[in-house]
Design an enzyme around this catalytic site. Structure first.
Site, PDB file in Angstrom:
ATOM      1  N   LYS A 266      18.452  13.516 -33.748  1.00  0.00           N
ATOM      2  CA  LYS A 266      19.436  12.701 -34.473  1.00  0.00           C
ATOM      3  C   LYS A 266      18.859  11.293 -34.639  1.00  0.00           C
ATOM      4  O   LYS A 266      18.562  10.616 -33.664  1.00  0.00           O
ATOM      5  CB  LYS A 266      20.756  12.640 -33.687  1.00  0.00           C
ATOM      6  CG  LYS A 266      21.759  11.618 -34.240  1.00  0.00           C
ATOM      7  CD  LYS A 266      23.087  11.628 -33.471  1.00  0.00           C
ATOM      8  CE  LYS A 266      24.002  10.502 -33.957  1.00  0.00           C
ATOM      9  NZ  LYS A 266      25.269  10.415 -33.187  1.00  0.00           N
ATOM     10  N   LYS A 278      33.916   1.619 -35.767  1.00  0.00           N
ATOM     11  CA  LYS A 278      33.972   1.448 -34.305  1.00  0.00           C
ATOM     12  C   LYS A 278      34.503   0.056 -33.961  1.00  0.00           C
ATOM     13  O   LYS A 278      34.361  -0.862 -34.772  1.00  0.00           O
ATOM     14  CB  LYS A 278      32.553   1.584 -33.730  1.00  0.00           C
ATOM     15  CG  LYS A 278      32.036   3.000 -33.680  1.00  0.00           C
ATOM     16  CD  LYS A 278      30.663   3.045 -33.026  1.00  0.00           C
ATOM     17  CE  LYS A 278      30.109   4.460 -32.993  1.00  0.00           C
ATOM     18  NZ  LYS A 278      30.864   5.365 -32.105  1.00  0.00           N
ATOM     19  N   ASP A 289      21.409   4.900 -31.478  1.00  0.00           N
ATOM     20  CA  ASP A 289      21.871   6.201 -31.951  1.00  0.00           C
ATOM     21  C   ASP A 289      20.749   7.012 -32.619  1.00  0.00           C
ATOM     22  O   ASP A 289      20.976   8.112 -33.100  1.00  0.00           O
ATOM     23  CB  ASP A 289      23.069   6.021 -32.899  1.00  0.00           C
ATOM     24  CG  ASP A 289      24.072   7.158 -32.792  1.00  0.00           C
ATOM     25  OD1 ASP A 289      24.016   7.914 -31.813  1.00  0.00           O
ATOM     26  OD2 ASP A 289      24.904   7.294 -33.710  1.00  0.00           O
ATOM     27  N   ASP A 348      33.072   8.827 -37.937  1.00  0.00           N
ATOM     28  CA  ASP A 348      32.274   8.457 -36.764  1.00  0.00           C
ATOM     29  C   ASP A 348      31.683   9.679 -36.066  1.00  0.00           C
ATOM     30  O   ASP A 348      30.842   9.553 -35.191  1.00  0.00           O
ATOM     31  CB  ASP A 348      33.148   7.638 -35.799  1.00  0.00           C
ATOM     32  CG  ASP A 348      32.316   6.868 -34.779  1.00  0.00           C
ATOM     33  OD1 ASP A 348      31.095   6.780 -34.978  1.00  0.00           O
ATOM     34  OD2 ASP A 348      32.907   6.358 -33.808  1.00  0.00           O
ATOM     35  N   GLU A 350      29.417  11.580 -37.054  1.00  0.00           N
ATOM     36  CA  GLU A 350      28.406  11.746 -38.096  1.00  0.00           C
ATOM     37  C   GLU A 350      27.158  12.472 -37.617  1.00  0.00           C
ATOM     38  O   GLU A 350      26.437  13.060 -38.422  1.00  0.00           O
ATOM     39  CB  GLU A 350      28.010  10.379 -38.669  1.00  0.00           C
ATOM     40  CG  GLU A 350      26.935   9.606 -37.892  1.00  0.00           C
ATOM     41  CD  GLU A 350      27.330   9.236 -36.470  1.00  0.00           C
ATOM     42  OE1 GLU A 350      28.543   9.249 -36.171  1.00  0.00           O
ATOM     43  OE2 GLU A 350      26.438   8.969 -35.650  1.00  0.00           O
ATOM     44  N   ARG A 352      26.724  15.219 -35.925  1.00  0.00           N
ATOM     45  CA  ARG A 352      26.764  16.660 -36.207  1.00  0.00           C
ATOM     46  C   ARG A 352      26.591  16.926 -37.707  1.00  0.00           C
ATOM     47  O   ARG A 352      26.087  17.981 -38.095  1.00  0.00           O
ATOM     48  CB  ARG A 352      28.070  17.256 -35.669  1.00  0.00           C
ATOM     49  CG  ARG A 352      29.312  16.682 -36.296  1.00  0.00           C
ATOM     50  CD  ARG A 352      30.563  16.927 -35.455  1.00  0.00           C
ATOM     51  NE  ARG A 352      30.703  15.954 -34.376  1.00  0.00           N
ATOM     52  CZ  ARG A 352      31.696  15.973 -33.480  1.00  0.00           C
ATOM     53  NH1 ARG A 352      32.626  16.905 -33.522  1.00  0.00           N
ATOM     54  NH2 ARG A 352      31.739  15.068 -32.525  1.00  0.00           N
TER      55      ARG A 352
HETATM   56  N1  BES Z   1      26.848   7.961 -31.536  1.00  0.00           N
HETATM   57  C1  BES Z   1      28.168   8.268 -31.165  1.00  0.00           C
HETATM   58  C2  BES Z   1      28.286   8.776 -29.745  1.00  0.00           C
HETATM   59  C3  BES Z   1      28.098   7.733 -28.670  1.00  0.00           C
HETATM   60  C4  BES Z   1      29.078   6.808 -28.421  1.00  0.00           C
HETATM   61  C5  BES Z   1      26.965   7.751 -27.899  1.00  0.00           C
HETATM   62  C6  BES Z   1      28.901   5.876 -27.419  1.00  0.00           C
HETATM   63  C7  BES Z   1      26.806   6.843 -26.884  1.00  0.00           C
HETATM   64  C8  BES Z   1      27.765   5.892 -26.646  1.00  0.00           C
HETATM   65  C9  BES Z   1      28.734   9.347 -32.082  1.00  0.00           C
HETATM   66  O1  BES Z   1      28.307   9.296 -33.401  1.00  0.00           O
HETATM   67  C10 BES Z   1      30.213   9.164 -32.100  1.00  0.00           C
HETATM   68  O2  BES Z   1      30.657   8.159 -32.580  1.00  0.00           O
HETATM   69  N2  BES Z   1      30.928  10.130 -31.564  1.00  0.00           N
HETATM   70  C11 BES Z   1      32.344  10.067 -31.477  1.00  0.00           C
HETATM   71  C12 BES Z   1      32.882  11.403 -31.851  1.00  0.00           C
HETATM   72  C13 BES Z   1      34.366  11.415 -32.058  1.00  0.00           C
HETATM   73  C14 BES Z   1      34.721  10.664 -33.317  1.00  0.00           C
HETATM   74  C15 BES Z   1      34.839  12.839 -32.141  1.00  0.00           C
HETATM   75  C16 BES Z   1      32.708   9.696 -30.050  1.00  0.00           C
HETATM   76  O3  BES Z   1      32.048  10.164 -29.123  1.00  0.00           O
HETATM   77  O4  BES Z   1      33.622   8.908 -29.878  1.00  0.00           O
HETATM   78 ZN    ZN Z   2      26.496   8.455 -33.706  1.00  0.00          ZN
HETATM   79 MN    MN Z   3      29.485   8.010 -34.598  1.00  0.00          MN
END
Ligand code: BES
Ligand code: ZN
Ligand code: MN
Length: 497
Positions: A266, A278, A289, A348, A350, A352
């Site tokens: 990713k 966010k 990321d 967010d 994204e 996947r």
């Molecule tokens: N890159 C983030 C995941 C992340 C967040 C990694 C904080 C490390 C620290 C990912 O793209 C994301 O935003 N995931 C969301 C998914 C949710 C919207 C279902 C998350 O984990 O909040």
């Molecule tokens: Zn992300």
């Molecule tokens: Mn995200």
């Protein structure tokens, strides 16, 4: 740091070795290791222990000069705790303490003569790797973007590791150095600011790697991605002014007909969340990321340097996730390369969306196995903290075997992963009223439902997913990329040769 390995014996004694410093282990209750005994020619070391100047507790140190009968200018006594069982933790903290002293003394070169084979449930290879990776960690600087560089590391620049089995360990030494160099690339890329480390920067880094190590490389541009119908990946890139890049690296180390292992990273070079924006605090950390992509490139550096005899394909899907008038909106439905339609309920989620198209693309390599690596979910940090990466696969014989390989490689490399369950119940959480799949699940088990989403796109091969959200970087005062899971991935590939 420059490393070498050497056997000392009765002809070539440790006491007669010329060096700036020799580090040897001592234990609690004034006990000496074999190497410490070898330097105790006139009883100076026994006397130092008797004096109470060093406790022998793990990580305690005492620097001696002019030890009688020893050719080295200094002897560093390093505590390793109780001598009955040498634990991994005690050995590691002894290495840390040794390197700290090495960084402050006047010596340029040193010998480490530790009981490498005595660490409980570990072998010589592990101990050697712990020293090399520890030393590399100690001298790593993240000053690439500082106008005044941090002072160059001082002290010891050359380490000779004493081991009776020196010949047998030469390969492990070279591999450890390659892993350390791979980790450095992963860390450098992760730490770079997101205005510098863009998808284009990742593509150029991959091109440079390909040139240095003879990999095949292809970088697919937006037009080509459109032709491939990567509607899911492109929906994430839509809000950004930075061009998306889809990087394909090939290391042809095996026989031409051998199925490759495919690593998919990713590469979100900045994740704002998109329209599902966010919150502000710590958003800067979303420059990390792209650490999945960084770990693929770092692993390629490692396997390139060690000339790994295996076919490996690396895929990096790289773009930014930005809000804009052109950005994807919650509720938008897109069609992935596989033909599956996806309702994007949260922009967010994204990772996947870019990975599913990369995983479909991976089919063309008829892979022996595919492993994707992603900072995919905050929930993975809730579950495992910052110590352990999340591992996800289907539950059948082939996937149990792959999961075991990855867990074992992690243990071997000190870069651990823990397996989570997948299954139909979780998959049902991803139902959409309007499309084949929703990109977020109903509440609960968010790391698992994210993995389930990916699972839908991996049914044509054996696949595993690593969620490195908690392990790829550190926050706070020690903010910085860790270089994980390069040790796990490289060890996994090495074990497959
Ligand atoms: N890159 C983030 C995941 C992340 C967040 C990694 C904080 C490390 C620290 C990912 O793209 C994301 O935003 N995931 C969301 C998914 C949710 C919207 C279902 C998350 O984990 O909040
Ligand atoms: Zn992300
Ligand atoms: Mn995200």
């Amino acid at each position: 740091m420059d490393f070498s390995i050497k056997a000392f014996d009765t002809k070539n004694t440790l006491a007669a070795a010329k060096s700036g410093c020799v580090a040897v282990a001592v234990f609690e209750n004034k006990k000496l290791s074999t190497a410490a005994k070898a330097l105790d020619v006139n009883g100076d070391i026994t006397a130092a222990l008797k004096s109470g100047d060093i406790s022998g507790k793990a990580g305690s140190t005492l620097l001696l000069r002019g030890v009688a009968g020893v050719a080295a200018a200094r002897v560093l006594l390093v505590g390793m705790g109780a001598d009955e069982v040498l634990t991994e933790k005690n050995f590691s903290s002894a290495i840390g303490a040794t390197l700290k002293v090495f960084g402050t003394i006047g010596a340029q070169d040193a010998i480490i003569a530790f009981p490498l084979g005595d660490v409980k449930e570990r072998d010589l290879n592990w101990a050697l790797r712990a020293i090399v990776i520890g030393a590399n960690e100690a001298e790593f600087r993240s000053d690439a973007q500082k106008s005044k560089k941090e002072p160059a590391p001082t002290g010891v620049r050359k380490i000779t590791i004493a081991a009776t089995e020196a010949n047998q360990l030469k390969g492990t030494l070279a591999q450890s150095i390659a892993i350390a160099n791979g980790m450095n690339l992963t860390k450098e890329l992760g730490n770079l600011s997101p205005n510098v480390c863009t998808p284009t920067y990742l593509a150029n880094t991959a091109r440079k790697l390909a040139e240095d190590h003879g990999f095949d490389i292809e970088v697919l541009e937006r037009k080509q991605l459109e032709a491939l119908k990567m509607g899911s990946f492109l929906s994430v890139a839509k809000g950004s002014d930075e061009a998306p890049k889809f990087i394909v690296l090939k290391h042809n180390g095996g026989k031409a007909k051998d199925a490759p292992v495919v690593l998919v990273g990713k590469g979100i070079t900045f994740d704002t969340g998109g329209i599902s924006l966010k919150p502000g605090p710590n958003m800067d950390e979303m420059k990390y990321d792209m650490c999945g992509a960084g770990s693929v490139l770092g692993t390629f550096r490692a396997i390139g340097e060690m000339g790994l005899k295996l076919n490996v394909v690396g895929i990096v899907a790289a773009c930014e996730n930005m809000p804009s008038g052109r950005a994807t909106k919650p509720g938008d439905i897109v069609t992935a390369m596989s033909g599956t339609t996806i309702e994007i309920l949260n922009t967010d989620a994204e990772g996947r969306l870019i990975l599913c198209d990369a995983l479909t693309y991976a089919e063309r390599f008829k892979p022996a196995a595919v492993v994707d690596i992603a900072t995919l979910t905050g929930a993975c940090i809730v579950a495992l903290g910052h110590h352990t990466s999340g591992l996800f696969t289907r539950h059948d014989a082939a996937h149990d075997a792959l999961a075991e390989e990855l867990v074992d490689a992690g243990k071997q490399a000190g870069d651990v992963a823990w397996r989570f369950p997948l299954g139909e119940n979780y998959n049902e959480q991803l139902k959409s009223n309007f499309a084949d799949l929703a990109n977020i699940g109903t509440p609960g088990a968010a790391s698992i439902t994210a993995a389930c989403f990916l699972e839908n796109f991996t049914r044509k091969y054996t696949w595993a997913h690593l969620d490195i959200a908690g392990t790829a970087w550190k926050s706070g005062a020690q903010k910085g990329a860790t270089g994980r899971p390069v040790p796990l991935l490289t060890t996994f590939l090495l074990n497959r040769v």
